[in-house]
Motif scaffolding. Structure first.
Motif, PDB file in Angstrom:
ATOM      1  N   PHE A  82       0.847  -1.185   0.000  1.00 32.23           N
ATOM      2  CA  PHE A  82       0.000   0.000   0.000  1.00 32.23           C
ATOM      3  C   PHE A  82       0.890   1.245   0.000  1.00 32.23           C
ATOM      4  O   PHE A  82       2.106   1.156   0.188  1.00 32.23           O
ATOM      5  CB  PHE A  82      -0.942  -0.013   1.203  1.00 32.23           C
ATOM      6  CG  PHE A  82      -0.285  -0.369   2.496  1.00 32.23           C
ATOM      7  CD1 PHE A  82      -0.174  -1.691   2.896  1.00 32.23           C
ATOM      8  CD2 PHE A  82       0.226   0.610   3.338  1.00 32.23           C
ATOM      9  CE1 PHE A  82       0.425  -2.024   4.088  1.00 32.23           C
ATOM     10  CE2 PHE A  82       0.829   0.276   4.534  1.00 32.23           C
ATOM     11  CZ  PHE A  82       0.925  -1.042   4.913  1.00 32.23           C
ATOM     12  N   GLY A  83       0.262   2.381  -0.221  1.00 28.00           N
ATOM     13  CA  GLY A  83       1.005   3.627  -0.232  1.00 28.00           C
ATOM     14  C   GLY A  83       0.997   4.348  -1.562  1.00 28.00           C
ATOM     15  O   GLY A  83       1.527   5.452  -1.679  1.00 28.00           O
ATOM     16  N   GLY A  84       0.423   3.731  -2.591  1.00 27.31           N
ATOM     17  CA  GLY A  84       0.372   4.397  -3.877  1.00 27.31           C
ATOM     18  C   GLY A  84      -0.588   5.568  -3.862  1.00 27.31           C
ATOM     19  O   GLY A  84      -1.280   5.815  -2.876  1.00 27.31           O
ATOM     20  N   GLY A  85      -0.609   6.285  -4.972  1.00 26.87           N
ATOM     21  CA  GLY A  85      -1.509   7.421  -5.059  1.00 26.87           C
ATOM     22  C   GLY A  85      -1.145   8.306  -6.228  1.00 26.87           C
ATOM     23  O   GLY A  85      -0.360   7.918  -7.095  1.00 26.87           O
ATOM     24  N   LEU A  86      -1.729   9.494  -6.228  1.00 29.10           N
ATOM     25  CA  LEU A  86      -1.488  10.484  -7.270  1.00 29.10           C
ATOM     26  C   LEU A  86      -0.527  11.538  -6.740  1.00 29.10           C
ATOM     27  O   LEU A  86      -0.723  12.074  -5.648  1.00 29.10           O
ATOM     28  CB  LEU A  86      -2.807  11.124  -7.684  1.00 29.10           C
ATOM     29  CG  LEU A  86      -2.730  12.329  -8.627  1.00 29.10           C
ATOM     30  CD1 LEU A  86      -2.139  11.918  -9.965  1.00 29.10           C
ATOM     31  CD2 LEU A  86      -4.107  12.948  -8.806  1.00 29.10           C
ATOM     32  N   GLN A 125      -1.378   1.329  -7.148  1.00 30.92           N
ATOM     33  CA  GLN A 125      -1.250   2.221  -8.295  1.00 30.92           C
ATOM     34  C   GLN A 125      -0.486   3.486  -7.918  1.00 30.92           C
ATOM     35  O   GLN A 125      -0.802   4.145  -6.918  1.00 30.92           O
ATOM     36  CB  GLN A 125      -2.639   2.596  -8.820  1.00 30.92           C
ATOM     37  CG  GLN A 125      -2.628   3.575  -9.973  1.00 30.92           C
ATOM     38  CD  GLN A 125      -2.156   2.954 -11.268  1.00 30.92           C
ATOM     39  OE1 GLN A 125      -2.637   1.897 -11.682  1.00 30.92           O
ATOM     40  NE2 GLN A 125      -1.189   3.601 -11.924  1.00 30.92           N
ATOM     41  N   VAL A 126       0.481   3.829  -8.741  1.00 27.80           N
ATOM     42  CA  VAL A 126       1.189   5.100  -8.619  1.00 27.80           C
ATOM     43  C   VAL A 126       0.926   5.896  -9.891  1.00 27.80           C
ATOM     44  O   VAL A 126       1.188   5.421 -10.998  1.00 27.80           O
ATOM     45  CB  VAL A 126       2.707   4.886  -8.437  1.00 27.80           C
ATOM     46  CG1 VAL A 126       3.451   6.211  -8.526  1.00 27.80           C
ATOM     47  CG2 VAL A 126       2.978   4.204  -7.097  1.00 27.80           C
ATOM     48  N   THR A 127       0.381   7.077  -9.727  1.00 24.55           N
ATOM     49  CA  THR A 127       0.079   7.953 -10.847  1.00 24.55           C
ATOM     50  C   THR A 127       0.868   9.239 -10.671  1.00 24.55           C
ATOM     51  O   THR A 127       0.848   9.841  -9.597  1.00 24.55           O
ATOM     52  CB  THR A 127      -1.425   8.264 -10.912  1.00 24.55           C
ATOM     53  OG1 THR A 127      -2.153   7.025 -10.989  1.00 24.55           O
ATOM     54  CG2 THR A 127      -1.750   9.101 -12.135  1.00 24.55           C
TER      55      THR A 127
END
Length: 122
Positions: free
Chosen positions: A6-10, A117-119
């Motif tokens: 966890f920890g992904g993001g925009l 997801q990393v954006t």
């Protein structure tokens, strides 16, 4: 054994994110934990890994100097600090583990997390 990432993001280009991954069983004897990433239409690629016994770290050339992998205080926990993110870093990032020495080969990793997801916006 399950891995939870966890920890992904925009984030904007130039920004930072920290990914975390933990194995469901603390008694799980892992030799190598690492991160891979994948974008639609491309193969999953190696990003970084750490040898649990020695602490040796490994990086893809594309992230060297920007990303840092580290072990957590809790056993079988690993972090990926991502700095100076670029649009090319956008992908689904997967945590992986294997009971063997370091390898960049995805097929040699036995355990995988669900992906985060990393954006990166330009």
């Amino acid at each position: 054994v399950q891995l939870q990432a966890f920890g992904g993001g925009l984030v904007e280009a130039g920004g930072s994110l920290r990914l975390s991954c933990a194995a469901s069983e603390r008694s799980f004897n892992v030799y190598t934990m690492g991160w891979f990433r994948q974008v639609p239409g491309k193969e999953r690629e190696f990003v970084s890994a750490i040898s649990w016994s020695t602490g040796s770290t490994y990086y893809a050339d594309s992230v060297k100097g920007r990303f840092t992998i580290s072990r957590g205080n809790a056993k079988n926990t690993v972090y990926l600090e991502m700095n100076d993110l670029k649009p090319d870093d956008a992908a689904v990032y997967y945590c992986a583990a294997r009971r063997g020495p370091f390898s960049r080969n995805t097929s040699l990793y036995n355990y995988w997390g669900q992906g985060t997801q990393v954006t990166v916006s330009s």
